[in-house]
Design an enzyme around this catalytic site. Structure first.
Site, mmCIF file in Angstrom:
data_model
loop_
_atom_site.group_PDB
_atom_site.id
_atom_site.type_symbol
_atom_site.label_atom_id
_atom_site.label_comp_id
_atom_site.label_asym_id
_atom_site.label_seq_id
_atom_site.Cartn_x
_atom_site.Cartn_y
_atom_site.Cartn_z
ATOM 1 N N GLU A 200 -45.714 -15.674 -32.156
ATOM 2 C CA GLU A 200 -44.966 -16.788 -32.706
ATOM 3 C C GLU A 200 -43.736 -17.071 -31.857
ATOM 4 O O GLU A 200 -43.284 -16.225 -31.081
ATOM 5 C CB GLU A 200 -44.557 -16.509 -34.154
ATOM 6 C CG GLU A 200 -43.626 -15.347 -34.351
ATOM 7 C CD GLU A 200 -43.368 -15.041 -35.824
ATOM 8 O OE1 GLU A 200 -44.206 -15.424 -36.656
ATOM 9 O OE2 GLU A 200 -42.339 -14.427 -36.126
ATOM 10 N N HIS A 235 -35.758 -4.765 -34.613
ATOM 11 C CA HIS A 235 -36.417 -5.363 -35.774
ATOM 12 C C HIS A 235 -36.344 -4.496 -37.021
ATOM 13 O O HIS A 235 -37.027 -4.779 -38.010
ATOM 14 C CB HIS A 235 -37.880 -5.703 -35.454
ATOM 15 C CG HIS A 235 -38.043 -6.534 -34.223
ATOM 16 N ND1 HIS A 235 -37.632 -7.847 -34.163
ATOM 17 C CD2 HIS A 235 -38.553 -6.231 -33.001
ATOM 18 C CE1 HIS A 235 -37.893 -8.323 -32.948
ATOM 19 N NE2 HIS A 235 -38.443 -7.362 -32.228
ATOM 20 N N ARG A 297 -44.194 -5.144 -52.312
ATOM 21 C CA ARG A 297 -43.665 -3.868 -52.809
ATOM 22 C C ARG A 297 -42.172 -4.031 -53.056
ATOM 23 O O ARG A 297 -41.600 -5.085 -52.787
ATOM 24 C CB ARG A 297 -43.891 -2.767 -51.775
ATOM 25 C CG ARG A 297 -43.318 -3.120 -50.395
ATOM 26 C CD ARG A 297 -43.403 -1.997 -49.403
ATOM 27 N NE ARG A 297 -43.129 -2.402 -48.035
ATOM 28 C CZ ARG A 297 -41.941 -2.621 -47.509
ATOM 29 N NH1 ARG A 297 -40.865 -2.498 -48.276
ATOM 30 N NH2 ARG A 297 -41.786 -2.971 -46.262
#
Length: 617
Positions: A200, A235, A297
């Site tokens: 992306e 990240h 979650r």
């Protein structure tokens, strides 16, 4: 209501779930591996079951063992926490098929959002904006390189089954694409058993904004507002806050509505997070915020949402899993004040953030703030699991108050001999861009060394250390011995050596006597230093300055980039070590020649094993 609960996890999140379950009168069952036999979550639970060896793949990732433990102990339900099996749809279905309650979303929802490429296509159909990129099945490296060129550099390669920053690489040019793709695929295969990736567009001024959503089995879905998780390293989130700075009411309303649409598109039940990436080059605007992924979650950073809403998200999970409706309607949820969370990790920022393992001989955390932790003094940081020590959570009526409170909490942090990122966190909190709310995901990478190097000790600190180590110059034999000179009176000086090997010379003339100690620990704004007298430990400190490349922890060699006899430059990649679920690159400390090379691909190595020797040229 569920009466007994097995927690299929460990550490901080297991302790967190046990705390709420106990408040609700629910009996708890812990599971543990060999490495966790003495862990805090084991002692906190009402009952604990051993499920295997230390390696997660032989214990916490073995669903059959966990289900058997639940049945053997009479547990009605299983809460997966986060990580491990929390987003494994097959495990969730196995729990349900075993007649147990799964405290989480329906398996079909996990499957729908589990692969990033399929999730993005689903979101497009639901009217949720997504980032431009390639999400197809063709995984040929040449084809993917062509897609990256068509999208336009920089691009982001992401494992479709990824999470937690693993299996993700930014690529700035075509020349770097092949190596980044191979590394990304290796890490994805090792972490998730799936090496497929998507590509992306990489946003140049990105902010990571996520929305907490919650659904029940009666068809209702609400949001609990947004969190900003833009402070990241590789990240992985470092500091999170809620609400997001610079978010106006109109943009918030549009973003949160998109998150609710996303959750409804997969018939979502339970706690989930819709993650967005924002192009913040012109501030936060709804038309420049795109869907990235959904985490099906509870998130690590859920406490900041709890603090601004007054909601216990684990309690909500247990109530919804018991069939109850959502405790509050959307119009009953409001934002109150500001909250921030810092993740305290066992890692050494000054050594490239390599994980630090060992016994927590000294551990002091703030008594004024909320601390979510799974360890205690005397416990150990294991090489087998994520190296998080604690989450430090602060609140305030305003963002400035929350920053100040969290900074105080960092100052109160004392950990030894395990290294931590506490000083690094303190530097981030004091950074002008963070204080101004002008943060993007690249800030840590840009600032680099300025955030990780400890402050130099001042004279007052050194004098206090000298007083503790050797007392007064006139009465203590240590100081006289350290100052001996042939044919001359003793010099009243102490030579103090810190844990980096640096020697500090202190004049003892004005140092007041104290009871001598063999070592002194000093904690300064989150940074830790240990001092000894040079006589005691001089010369025993190893450093890469001598060219010895040692394994920083137990792990597996997955790539060797050099050969014996090869010339290397300072900073050049020598080899890659896989440890603690991450890849770690070891580099040359200076220009030189590889005079010895013992590392081989695939080899398992122990901590401080000699991998290579570099001779300076």
């Amino acid at each position: 209501m569920i009466q007994s609960l097995l927690i299929a996890n460990r550490g901080e999140i297991a302790c967190r779930i046990i705390r709420t379950a106990r408040q609700m009168g629910i009996r708890t069952v812990a599971v543990y591996s060999d490495a966790d036999a003495q862990a805090l979550h084991v002692r906190l639970a009402d009952q604990a079951v051993h499920i295997g060896p230390s390696a997660a793949r032989e214990s916490y990732l073995v669903g059959d063992k966990i289900i058997a433990a639940a049945k053997d102990t009479g547990a009605e339900a299983i809460h997966p926490g986060y990580g491990f099996l929390s987003e494994n749809a097959e495990f969730a279905q196995s729990v349900i098929d075993a007649g147990l309650v799964w405290v989480g979303p329906r398996p079909a929802s996990i499957t729908a959002m589990g692969l990033k490429d399929a999730a993005k296509q689903l979101m497009q159909a639901a009217g949720v904006p997504v980032t431009p990129g390639y999400m197809g099945e063709n995984q040929d490296p040449a084809f993917l390189a062509g897609q990256a060129a068509q999208i336009g550099y920089p691009v982001l390669i992401k494992a479709v089954a990824g999470g937690g920053g693993k299996g993700m690489r930014r690529v700035d040019s075509a020349a770097d694409f092949a190596d980044a793709l191979a590394s990304c695929q290796r890490e994805a295969a090792a972490s998730f058993g799936n090496d497929h990736v998507l590509i992306e567009k990489y946003i140049l001024s990105p902010r990571h904004i996520e929305v907490q959503v919650f659904g029940d089995s009666h068809g209702d879905v609400v949001h609990l507002f947004e969190r900003d998780c833009s402070l990241q390293r590789r990240h992985q989130k470092v500091i999170e806050e809620a609400p997001a700075p610079g978010m106006d009411a109109a943009t918030r309303a549009e973003l949160c509505a998109a998150a609710v649409r996303a959750a409804k598109a997969v018939d979502y039940v339970g706690a989930g997070t819709i993650e967005f990436i924002a192009d913040a080059s012109e501030g936060l605007r709804a038309d420049r915020i795109w869907f990235m992924e959904m985490n099906t979650r509870l998130q690590v950073e859920h406490p900041v949402t709890e603090e601004i809403t007054g909601v216990d998200l684990v309690e909500w999970q247990l109530r919804v899993a018991s069939g109850e409706p959502l405790p509050l309607r959307q119009d009953e949820l409001e934002i109150h004040g500001w909250a921030m969370e810092a993740r305290l990790y066992a890692e050494d920022p000054a050594a490239g953030f390599l994980p630090s393992i060992g016994t927590l001989e000294h551990l002091r955390l703030s008594e004024e703030l909320r601390i979510d932790t799974g360890v205690e003094e005397g416990g150990a940081v294991s090489p087998f699991y994520d190296p998080m020590i604690a989450k430090i959570i602060a609140t305030g009526d305003t963002r400035d108050e929350a920053i100040a409170a969290l900074a105080d909490g960092i100052d109160d942090t004392e950990v030894w001999p395990v290294r931590t990122n506490a000083g690094f966190l303190g530097r981030l909190l004091a950074h002008p861009d963070f204080i101004a709310g002008q943060v993007d995901t690249g800030l840590i990478g840009r600032e680099g060394e300025a955030l990780v190097q400890p402050p130099a000790p001042d004279l007052d600190e050194l004098r206090e250390v000298a007083a503790s180590l050797c007392g007064s110059s006139g009465s203590d034999p240590w100081s006289a011995a350290l100052g001996l000179r042939m044919g001359a009176p003793p010099r009243a000086q102490a030579r103090l050596v810190d844990d980096s090997g640096t020697v500090h010379v202190v004049d003892l003339a004005e140092v007041e006597a104290e009871e001598p100690s063999r070592e002194v620990l000093v904690f300064d704004s989150g940074f830790a230093r240990r001092y000894t007298l040079e006589r005691v430990e001089g010369g025993l400190h190893h450093s890469a300055a001598d060219g010895a490349i040692l394994s920083p922890m137990p792990g597996k060699i997955i790539a060797v980039e050099v050969t014996q006899g090869q010339q290397v430059a300072k900073g050049q990649k020598l080899l890659t070590l896989e440890a603690m679920k991450m890849e770690h690159t070891l580099t040359a400390p200076f220009d030189g020649t590889v005079v010895e090379l013992t590392a081989t691909p695939g080899a398992q190595v122990q901590v401080e094993a000699l991998l290579a020797q570099i001779a300076e040229s």
